[in-house]
Design a protein around this motif. Structure first.
Motif, PDB file in Angstrom:
ATOM      1  N   ILE A   1       1.005  -1.528   0.143  1.00  2.31           N
ATOM      2  CA  ILE A   1      -0.033   0.243  -0.214  1.00  2.31           C
ATOM      3  C   ILE A   1       0.822   1.053   0.222  1.00  2.31           C
ATOM      4  N   GLY A   2       0.308   2.847  -0.519  1.00  2.00           N
ATOM      5  CA  GLY A   2       1.170   3.370  -0.406  1.00  2.00           C
ATOM      6  C   GLY A   2       2.392   3.790  -1.103  1.00  2.00           C
ATOM      7  N   GLY A   3       3.214   3.225  -0.779  1.00  2.33           N
ATOM      8  CA  GLY A   3       4.845   4.002  -1.667  1.00  2.33           C
ATOM      9  C   GLY A   3       4.810   2.639  -2.343  1.00  2.33           C
ATOM     10  N   SER A   4       4.874   1.069  -0.928  1.00  2.00           N
ATOM     11  CA  SER A   4       4.946  -0.077  -2.064  1.00  2.00           C
ATOM     12  C   SER A   4       3.565  -0.581  -2.833  1.00  2.00           C
ATOM     13  N   ASP A   5       3.081   0.325  -3.421  1.00  2.70           N
ATOM     14  CA  ASP A   5       2.060   0.381  -4.425  1.00  2.70           C
ATOM     15  C   ASP A   5       1.546   0.668  -4.794  1.00  2.70           C
TER      16      ASP A   5
ATOM     17  N   ILE B   1       4.996  -6.830  -0.409  1.00  2.23           N
ATOM     18  CA  ILE B   1       5.601  -5.511  -0.516  1.00  2.23           C
ATOM     19  C   ILE B   1       6.155  -4.464   0.646  1.00  2.23           C
ATOM     20  N   SER B   2       6.492  -4.523   1.933  1.00  2.00           N
ATOM     21  CA  SER B   2       6.773  -3.195   2.378  1.00  2.00           C
ATOM     22  C   SER B   2       7.494  -2.575   2.902  1.00  2.00           C
ATOM     23  N   LYS B   3       8.181  -2.147   2.813  1.00  2.00           N
ATOM     24  CA  LYS B   3       9.163  -1.247   3.937  1.00  2.00           C
ATOM     25  C   LYS B   3       9.713  -0.970   4.619  1.00  2.00           C
ATOM     26  N   THR B   4       8.924  -1.563   6.206  1.00  2.00           N
ATOM     27  CA  THR B   4       8.880  -1.421   7.173  1.00  2.00           C
ATOM     28  C   THR B   4       8.110  -3.220   7.461  1.00  2.00           C
ATOM     29  N   PHE B   5       6.967  -2.958   7.070  1.00  2.00           N
ATOM     30  CA  PHE B   5       6.723  -4.692   7.535  1.00  2.00           C
ATOM     31  C   PHE B   5       5.670  -5.125   8.944  1.00  2.00           C
ATOM     32  N   GLY B   6       5.358  -3.738   8.939  1.00  2.00           N
ATOM     33  CA  GLY B   6       5.156  -3.143   9.993  1.00  2.00           C
ATOM     34  C   GLY B   6       3.185  -2.216   9.455  1.00  2.00           C
ATOM     35  N   THR B   7       2.899  -2.662   8.491  1.00  2.00           N
ATOM     36  CA  THR B   7       1.747  -2.207   8.051  1.00  2.00           C
ATOM     37  C   THR B   7       0.984  -2.768   7.839  1.00  2.00           C
ATOM     38  N   GLN B   8      -0.485  -1.943   8.864  1.00  2.00           N
ATOM     39  CA  GLN B   8      -1.183  -3.403   8.862  1.00  2.00           C
ATOM     40  C   GLN B   8      -2.039  -3.646   7.611  1.00  2.00           C
TER      41      GLN B   8
ATOM     42  N   GLY C   1      12.879   5.914   0.892  1.00  2.00           N
ATOM     43  CA  GLY C   1      11.435   6.664   1.265  1.00  2.00           C
ATOM     44  C   GLY C   1       9.961   5.945   0.149  1.00  2.00           C
ATOM     45  N   GLY C   2       9.919   5.566   0.764  1.00  2.00           N
ATOM     46  CA  GLY C   2       8.794   4.492   0.559  1.00  2.00           C
ATOM     47  C   GLY C   2       7.988   5.132  -1.143  1.00  2.00           C
ATOM     48  N   ARG C   3       7.609   6.177  -1.214  1.00  2.00           N
ATOM     49  CA  ARG C   3       7.401   6.768  -2.097  1.00  2.00           C
ATOM     50  C   ARG C   3       8.208   7.640  -3.823  1.00  2.00           C
ATOM     51  N   TYR C   4       9.512   6.679  -2.342  1.00  2.00           N
ATOM     52  CA  TYR C   4      10.421   7.110  -3.843  1.00  2.00           C
ATOM     53  C   TYR C   4      11.192   5.422  -4.053  1.00  2.00           C
TER      54      TYR C   4
ATOM     55  N   MET D   1       2.105  15.406  -2.574  1.00  2.00           N
ATOM     56  CA  MET D   1       0.983  15.561  -1.176  1.00  2.00           C
ATOM     57  C   MET D   1       2.141  15.171   0.365  1.00  2.00           C
ATOM     58  N   GLU D   2       1.755  13.897   0.244  1.00  2.00           N
ATOM     59  CA  GLU D   2       3.132  13.184   1.273  1.00  2.00           C
ATOM     60  C   GLU D   2       4.189  14.022   1.513  1.00  2.00           C
ATOM     61  N   SER D   3       4.856  14.547   0.548  1.00  2.00           N
ATOM     62  CA  SER D   3       6.601  14.664   0.208  1.00  2.00           C
ATOM     63  C   SER D   3       6.389  16.353   1.284  1.00  2.00           C
TER      64      SER D   3
ATOM     65  N   ASP E   1      10.040  13.115   5.047  1.00  2.00           N
ATOM     66  CA  ASP E   1       9.116  12.196   6.542  1.00  2.00           C
ATOM     67  C   ASP E   1       7.481  12.144   6.490  1.00  2.00           C
ATOM     68  N   GLN E   2       7.122  11.716   7.347  1.00  2.00           N
ATOM     69  CA  GLN E   2       5.826  11.649   7.032  1.00  2.00           C
ATOM     70  C   GLN E   2       4.650  11.700   7.977  1.00  2.00           C
ATOM     71  N   PHE E   3       4.879  12.384   9.039  1.00  2.00           N
ATOM     72  CA  PHE E   3       4.373  11.969  10.865  1.00  2.00           C
ATOM     73  C   PHE E   3       2.409  12.320  10.344  1.00  2.00           C
TER      74      PHE E   3
ATOM     75  N   GLY F   1      -3.765   9.106  12.751  1.00  2.00           N
ATOM     76  CA  GLY F   1      -5.079   7.992  12.491  1.00  2.00           C
ATOM     77  C   GLY F   1      -4.305   6.339  12.822  1.00  2.00           C
ATOM     78  N   LYS F   2      -3.450   5.853  12.452  1.00  2.00           N
ATOM     79  CA  LYS F   2      -3.028   4.879  12.697  1.00  2.00           C
ATOM     80  C   LYS F   2      -3.355   4.231  13.935  1.00  2.00           C
ATOM     81  N   GLN F   3      -3.263   5.525  14.744  1.00  2.00           N
ATOM     82  CA  GLN F   3      -2.524   5.191  15.764  1.00  2.00           C
ATOM     83  C   GLN F   3      -3.871   5.186  17.139  1.00  2.00           C
TER      84      GLN F   3
HETATM   85  O1  LIG Z   1       5.608   0.141   2.679  1.00  2.00           O
HETATM   86  P1  LIG Z   1       4.878   0.409   4.032  1.00  2.00           P
HETATM   87  O2  LIG Z   1       6.200   0.734   5.653  1.00  2.00           O
HETATM   88  O3  LIG Z   1       4.217  -0.651   4.058  1.00  2.00           O
HETATM   89  O4  LIG Z   1       4.494   1.691   3.915  1.00  2.00           O
HETATM   90  C1  LIG Z   1       3.622   1.811   3.688  1.00  2.00           C
HETATM   91  C2  LIG Z   1       3.105   3.065   3.181  1.00  2.00           C
HETATM   92  O5  LIG Z   1       2.322   3.616   4.725  1.00  2.00           O
HETATM   93  C3  LIG Z   1       2.569   4.488   4.866  1.00  2.00           C
HETATM   94  O6  LIG Z   1       1.290   4.940   5.736  1.00  2.00           O
HETATM   95  C4  LIG Z   1       3.181   5.972   4.640  1.00  2.00           C
HETATM   96  O7  LIG Z   1       2.225   7.118   4.608  1.00  2.00           O
HETATM   97  C5  LIG Z   1       3.665   5.931   2.787  1.00  2.00           C
HETATM   98  O8  LIG Z   1       4.546   6.915   2.926  1.00  2.00           O
HETATM   99  C6  LIG Z   1       4.112   4.141   3.294  1.00  2.00           C
HETATM  100  O9  LIG Z   1       4.790   4.253   1.430  1.00  2.00           O
END
Ligand SMILES: O=P(O)(O)OC[C@H]1O[C@H](O)[C@H](O)[C@@H](O)[C@@H]1O
Length: 503
Positions: free
Chosen positions: A139-143, A191-198, A246-249, A332-334, A465-467, A472-474
């Motif tokens: 999702i997001g940058g991973s999609d 695909i997930s940079k963090t592997f923590g995305t719900q 960065g995910g979006r890059y 917009m995220e940047s 960054d994209q704090f 919303g996630k929290q």
């Molecule tokens: O690749 P991930 O770690 O799963 O992150 C996926 C996306 O989720 C987040 O909410 C960020 O806003 C995005 O910048 C990111 O691309």
């Protein structure tokens, strides 16, 4: 004069010419049709229909110099930790270019090449298997990048694999993607940079169960350990990424694995070459003839000089219909920030709302408002010179519409009947690709990336960054138990809504 004063003076600059009709500005200086245009490899861009003049442009280029834009571009390529709030380098350029002698950029480039080699091996091994379909989960940058690239660059003939995308946590998305697929002939890439995305973890679990195990599961992550542990994926089926992307890059990294599966690894590398060509241009060309500077400063002018609150991107090519979705995240995220990197308020407007869609469809939906609405919406029109579809008369019609719209937006048309009058003065940039190829597409996306960074320098904000998306996630993770059981929410409106959802 410092950047902040130059920035606040853009309003005065704009005031000087705001009430001169755009058509008149062009008529007074017809040479701008040539002089306000640039070509970089397969990309031509014409800015003559922007509502500025040579003096305004001089002020904009002076603004870019006052923030040291050229040396700060070099800092990005050199891997300096320009993402100050997270203490990170920002080296998406090292994924495709080798333009810096800085050791950290060299090391990043070597890591990227090594990952690319492994990606090619995985593409080859999947091609030699009986797999016919790939589901890319992210999702997001991973999609958004892979989804756009696959849609834009898949030719009319079926490729080796059909590639499907699953992003939304809404179970209907998974239901739709999986309908008609055969688990025995499908592989999934998580695909997930963090592997923590719900969203990705939930959809990944659906895929694992549907596939009946982890044998045909692949992953791309900067958190290889977590990917390996949570889904029992062996290391040889996990491709790396790094915290300096960065995910979006990230579509230039192994996040582009689905692109390589859809169009082939050679074409994926051509995409990187196109971006590298734009990188070299942007890094080595003086601001006045640098396409990214023109693009970025035009955006700043429209936002801070003329005060326009939105920006449209209007590709006249069906294959680029997802470009506005992709750019929404990139831009917009940047740039969706209100404080400078030092935490102080920016003091001027930053990112406009980006939106758009493919012409000519959009002419029949929202163009009425662009022609006669009370808000002026600057737009990037993107056209393709050489068509690859077999219907030349359609391509001519498409091009005629692109030309017609930009001319009508600029010039308008007077009428005694106010309902039939067009004010004109709607600014546009026309970007033409020689053809839509992996190279030209890569160069186009790299242009937007560099434009975003240059805008962030002018505003003094951190583009990396994209704090803002965290809160919303929290709250969602706090509320999940309330949906699953009897727990209550503190907020009275949320409580009322929960009552409805639990019915
Ligand atoms: O690749 P991930 O770690 O799963 O992150 C996926 C996306 O989720 C987040 O909410 C960020 O806003 C995005 O910048 C990111 O691309």
């Amino acid at each position: 004069m410092d950047a902040a004063s130059r920035l606040s003076q853009l309003r005065a600059q704009a005031g000087r010419i705001q009430h001169t009709p755009l058509a008149k500005l062009i008529a007074q200086d017809p040479a701008r049709a040539q002089d306000f245009a640039l070509r970089v490899g397969p990309i031509y861009a014409n800015f003559a229909r922007q509502h500025y003049d040579r003096d305004a442009l001089a002020a904009l280029f002076a603004l870019a110099q006052s923030v040291d834009a050229p040396s700060r571009l070099k800092a990005l390529f050199d891997g300096e930790k320009i993402n100050l709030t997270e203490g990170r380098s920002v080296l998406h350029t090292s994924l495709r270019s080798d333009l810096s002698d800085a050791p950290v950029a060299k090391a990043a480039h070597a890591q990227a090449l090594e990952a690319r080699k492994r990606m090619r091996e995985l593409v080859d091994s999947l091609a030699a298997s009986g797999i016919t379909d790939i589901v890319s989960v992210g999702i997001g940058g991973s999609d958004l990048g892979p989804r756009l690239a696959v849609d834009a660059l898949s030719g009319p003939k079926p490729g080796r694999f059909r590639v499907h995308f699953l992003s939304n946590v809404d179970g209907h998305a998974a239901q739709r993607v999986l309908a008609g697929l055969d688990p025995a002939r499908t592989a999934a890439v998580l695909i997930s940079k963090t592997f923590g995305t719900q969203e990705t973890l939930l959809n990944g679990a659906i895929l694992r169960d549907w596939l009946g195990g982890t044998e045909r599961l692949y992953a791309v992550s900067a958190n290889v350990e977590r990917a390996a542990q949570s889904f029992s994926i062996p290391a040889e089926r996990i491709l790396p990424m790094w915290d300096w992307v960065g995910g979006r890059y990230s579509l230039w990294s192994a996040v582009g694995f689905p692109i390589a599966l859809a169009i082939g690894m050679d074409a994926f590398e051509q995409l990187l070459d196109g971006a590298a060509q734009m990188d070299a241009h942007v890094l080595h060309t003086p601001a006045e003839t640098n396409l990214a500077f023109w693009h970025a400063l035009t955006s700043v002018w429209n936002r801070n000089g003329l005060g326009y609150a939105t920006q449209a991107v209007l590709p006249y090519d069906e294959r680029l219909k997802l470009l506005s979705n992709y750019l929404q995240q990139l831009v917009m995220e940047s740039l969706g920030k209100s404080v400078r990197t030092d935490g102080s308020p920016v003091g001027v407007e930053t990112v406009p709302v980006w939106w758009g869609g493919a012409g000519t469809d959009t002419q029949h939906s929202f163009f009425q408002a662009l022609h006669q609405g009370t808000s002026i919406v600057p737009a990037d029109f993107i056209g393709v010179i050489r068509a690859d579809a077999p219907y030349p008369q359609n391509h001519r019609a498409l091009q005629a519409n692109l030309l017609a719209q930009t001319e009508a937006f600029a010039n308008g048309q007077a009428s005694d009947d106010p309902h039939r009058a067009y004010a004109g003065g709607r600014p546009t940039t026309t970007i033409l690709l020689d053809a839509l190829t992996p190279q030209s597409f890569g160069a186009l996306l790299a242009l937007y990336e560099h434009s975003v960074y240059l805008q962030s320098l002018v505003w003094g904000i951190n583009a990396f960054d994209q704090f803002g998306v965290e809160l919303g996630k929290q709250v969602a993770s706090r509320l999940l138990p309330a949906l699953e059981g009897e727990a209550q929410a503190d907020d009275p409106v949320t409580r009322a809504l929960l009552e409805q959802l639990r019915r």
